[in-house]
Design an enzyme around this catalytic site. Structure first.
Site, PDB file in Angstrom:
ATOM      1  N   ARG A   1      -2.540  -2.166  -3.341  1.00 37.95           N
ATOM      2  CA  ARG A   1      -3.752  -1.402  -3.069  1.00 37.95           C
ATOM      3  C   ARG A   1      -3.712  -0.139  -3.931  1.00 37.95           C
ATOM      4  O   ARG A   1      -2.749   0.638  -3.862  1.00 37.95           O
ATOM      5  CB  ARG A   1      -3.810  -1.002  -1.599  1.00 37.95           C
ATOM      6  CG  ARG A   1      -5.053  -0.214  -1.344  1.00 37.95           C
ATOM      7  CD  ARG A   1      -5.158   0.310   0.030  1.00 37.95           C
ATOM      8  NE  ARG A   1      -6.442   0.979   0.160  1.00 37.95           N
ATOM      9  CZ  ARG A   1      -6.869   1.542   1.250  1.00 37.95           C
ATOM     10  NH1 ARG A   1      -6.133   1.518   2.332  1.00 37.95           N
ATOM     11  NH2 ARG A   1      -8.035   2.126   1.280  1.00 37.95           N
TER      12      ARG A   1
ATOM     13  N   ASN B   1       0.873  -1.176   0.000  1.00 39.05           N
ATOM     14  CA  ASN B   1       0.000   0.000   0.000  1.00 39.05           C
ATOM     15  C   ASN B   1       0.912   1.228   0.000  1.00 39.05           C
ATOM     16  O   ASN B   1       1.491   1.575   1.036  1.00 39.05           O
ATOM     17  CB  ASN B   1      -0.886  -0.050   1.255  1.00 39.05           C
ATOM     18  CG  ASN B   1      -1.858   1.116   1.330  1.00 39.05           C
ATOM     19  OD1 ASN B   1      -1.843   2.007   0.476  1.00 39.05           O
ATOM     20  ND2 ASN B   1      -2.691   1.114   2.344  1.00 39.05           N
TER      21      ASN B   1
ATOM     22  N   HIS C   1     -12.935   3.247  -0.350  1.00 37.17           N
ATOM     23  CA  HIS C   1     -13.031   2.251   0.734  1.00 37.17           C
ATOM     24  C   HIS C   1     -13.745   0.975   0.266  1.00 37.17           C
ATOM     25  O   HIS C   1     -14.225   0.197   1.083  1.00 37.17           O
ATOM     26  CB  HIS C   1     -13.831   2.771   1.952  1.00 37.17           C
ATOM     27  CG  HIS C   1     -13.157   3.817   2.765  1.00 37.17           C
ATOM     28  ND1 HIS C   1     -13.879   4.767   3.451  1.00 37.17           N
ATOM     29  CD2 HIS C   1     -11.874   4.070   3.039  1.00 37.17           C
ATOM     30  CE1 HIS C   1     -13.052   5.561   4.103  1.00 37.17           C
ATOM     31  NE2 HIS C   1     -11.816   5.164   3.855  1.00 37.17           N
TER      32      HIS C   1
ATOM     33  N   ARG D   1     -11.835  16.036   7.396  1.00 33.98           N
ATOM     34  CA  ARG D   1     -12.542  16.401   6.158  1.00 33.98           C
ATOM     35  C   ARG D   1     -13.979  16.819   6.465  1.00 33.98           C
ATOM     36  O   ARG D   1     -14.628  16.206   7.302  1.00 33.98           O
ATOM     37  CB  ARG D   1     -12.571  15.218   5.190  1.00 33.98           C
ATOM     38  CG  ARG D   1     -11.265  14.966   4.503  1.00 33.98           C
ATOM     39  CD  ARG D   1     -11.353  13.713   3.637  1.00 33.98           C
ATOM     40  NE  ARG D   1     -10.331  12.775   4.030  1.00 33.98           N
ATOM     41  CZ  ARG D   1     -10.350  11.479   3.737  1.00 33.98           C
ATOM     42  NH1 ARG D   1     -11.332  10.971   3.030  1.00 33.98           N
ATOM     43  NH2 ARG D   1      -9.376  10.701   4.140  1.00 33.98           N
TER      44      ARG D   1
ATOM     45  N   GLU E   1      -8.651  -4.999   4.857  1.00 37.23           N
ATOM     46  CA  GLU E   1      -8.494  -4.707   3.428  1.00 37.23           C
ATOM     47  C   GLU E   1      -7.315  -5.469   2.833  1.00 37.23           C
ATOM     48  O   GLU E   1      -7.371  -5.940   1.700  1.00 37.23           O
ATOM     49  CB  GLU E   1      -8.290  -3.198   3.235  1.00 37.23           C
ATOM     50  CG  GLU E   1      -9.566  -2.415   3.501  1.00 37.23           C
ATOM     51  CD  GLU E   1      -9.318  -0.959   3.826  1.00 37.23           C
ATOM     52  OE1 GLU E   1      -8.917  -0.665   4.965  1.00 37.23           O
ATOM     53  OE2 GLU E   1      -9.529  -0.113   2.956  1.00 37.23           O
TER      54      GLU E   1
END
Ligand code: AMP
Length: 399
Positions: free
Chosen positions: A90, A7, A179, A240, A385
């Site tokens: 990823r 990743n 996601h 965010r 993940e």
């Protein structure tokens, strides 16, 4: 079969080596400050973590160091790089063309390079990681697993924004969703623990972490999701803003003289829980401060919870039903108070949780918090993940 999952971030490279026969992670770690110094934290399963400061000018050098640690006599878990059967990468964004996990070829990389304008933060490091692997391990199968691909089948009226259509056609501005690997994993795990075919289930998955998104999964397929053109859309997050009236952006630019980049930074890095509370992006701190009577922390908490509730209501309406609700990621898996507040007064939708179970849950395993007799099953499902990426990589490597 041994699979290395990578990743790559702008200045980091995270890795996990899986033994797929047992499903165990044999070693994992993170290279950080790539391009600005360099550190590596490496952990072999069952051993103490090893930390070093080492010059890592780019992702290629970082990957070389990872491979040398994985094969080293002292810290390693394999004798040679040849033992790695495949590498799974990823990748945040697969654009409109890469709709499923795919073997990495020159043309895949070319396409990913072409969509860097819509994926400027995550695209270049992911591509750098792929190129480093192709040059260091040219004979090993490389697979890209996209955060967006779970959403490749959502319908156009859910992904086209109501702005002039040419912005979609020419500029590819649309909802992509993110996601997806996490939502795909937890919805499949939920079907397993319920012992029901996923094709028969209407599920809402809440991935609540520093970045948060909510997805409606109908019959195993994502039909709608809260994140959009970028991971900025949707509910309030750590830093965010999530969705706001778009005119706020132009108003700030006009009245405060901010540049586009400045407004983007405010909405990305200084908003959400941090922006409202003024104290932290970490939901634990928000909860603690709210309990002590901090009004702005309490407000941030309420904004977060209300955003989640609204999405649950909207997605239950879109699916015309709901069988299960899933909480996952840092907040979803750990913060009982958020789960309780979200599920309060939701009996209209059939959601009722057992407060005792919710508070005394067991971490790290799928955990049922449904109140006896409730129509909707509510579960905490730890996300993974990297394991999902390893599974996709294994499948493609075996073809
Ligand atoms: P993530 O982005 O999935 O790592 O999630 C980060 C968020 O999860 C932060 O807001 C943390 O407050 C929350 N979180 C992570 N771990 C825990 C924990 N053990 N207990 C409570 N909250 C946690």
């Amino acid at each position: 079969m041994k699979i290395l999952v990578l990743n790559a971030g702008s200045s980091s490279l995270k890795y996990q080596l899986f033994d797929m026969e047992s499903g165990a992670v044999q070693a994992k770690g993170t290279c950080e400050r790539i391009g600005a110094g360099g550190t590596v934290t490496h952990k072999r399963s069952g051993a103490e973590p090893y930390f070093e400061e080492i010059d890592l000018p780019n992702h290629g050098v970082a990957l070389e160091r990872v491979l040398s640690l994985l094969t080293s006599a002292e810290y390693g878990v394999i004798a040679s790089v040849k033992e790695i059967d495949a590498v799974g990468h990823r990748v945040a964004h697969g654009g409109e063309q890469l709709k499923t996990s795919t073997k990495i070829t020159e043309s895949v990389i070319k396409y990913l390079e072409s969509i860097v304008p819509i994926n400027p933060l995550h695209g270049p490091p992911a591509i750098a990681g792929m190129k480093a692997c192709l040059s260091l391990m040219p004979d090993v199968v490389q697979v890209a697993v996209f955060d967006t691909s779970f959403y490749s089948e959502i319908e156009d009226f859910r992904y086209v924004y109501p702005i002039p259509y040419e912005f979609y056609e020419q500029d590819h501005i649309r909802r992509y969703g993110f996601h997806g690997t996490s939502h795909r994993y937890v919805s499949a795990e939920l079907a397993k623990v319920l012992g029901k075919p996923i094709e028969e289930l209407k599920i809402i998955t809440c991935h609540l972490g520093n970045g948060s998104s909510i997805t409606a999964v109908d019959g195993g397929k994502a039909i709608d999701t809260s994140m959009g053109f970028t991971p900025q859309e949707g509910i309030a997050m750590g830093t965010r803003s999530g969705s706001i009236d778009p005119t706020v952006v132009t108003y700030l630019m006009k009245t405060k003289g901010y540049s586009a980049q400045e407004v983007e930074d405010i909405l990305n890095k200084k908003s959400g829980l941090l922006g409202v509370s003024g104290i932290s992006n970490d939901c634990r701190n928000i909860t603690a401060a709210a309990k002590e009577g901090n009004k702005r922390a309490e407000l941030a908490f309420k904004i977060l919870v209300n955003g989640i509730k609204k999405h649950i209501g909207a997605y239950a309406a879109e699916m015309n039903g709901l069988d299960a609700l899933v909480f996952t990621a840092g907040i979803g898996e750990n913060q009982a108070n958020i789960r309780e507040a979200v599920c309060e007064n939701m009996s209209l939708f059939g959601i009722e949780i057992d407060k005792e179970k919710n508070e005394n849950f067991t971490r790290g395993i799928p955990f049922d918090i449904t109140k006896e007799g409730a129509r909707v099953a509510t579960w905490i499902i730890p996300t993974d993940e990297e394991y999902m990426i390893a599974i996709d990589t294994q499948k493609l490597a075996q073809q």
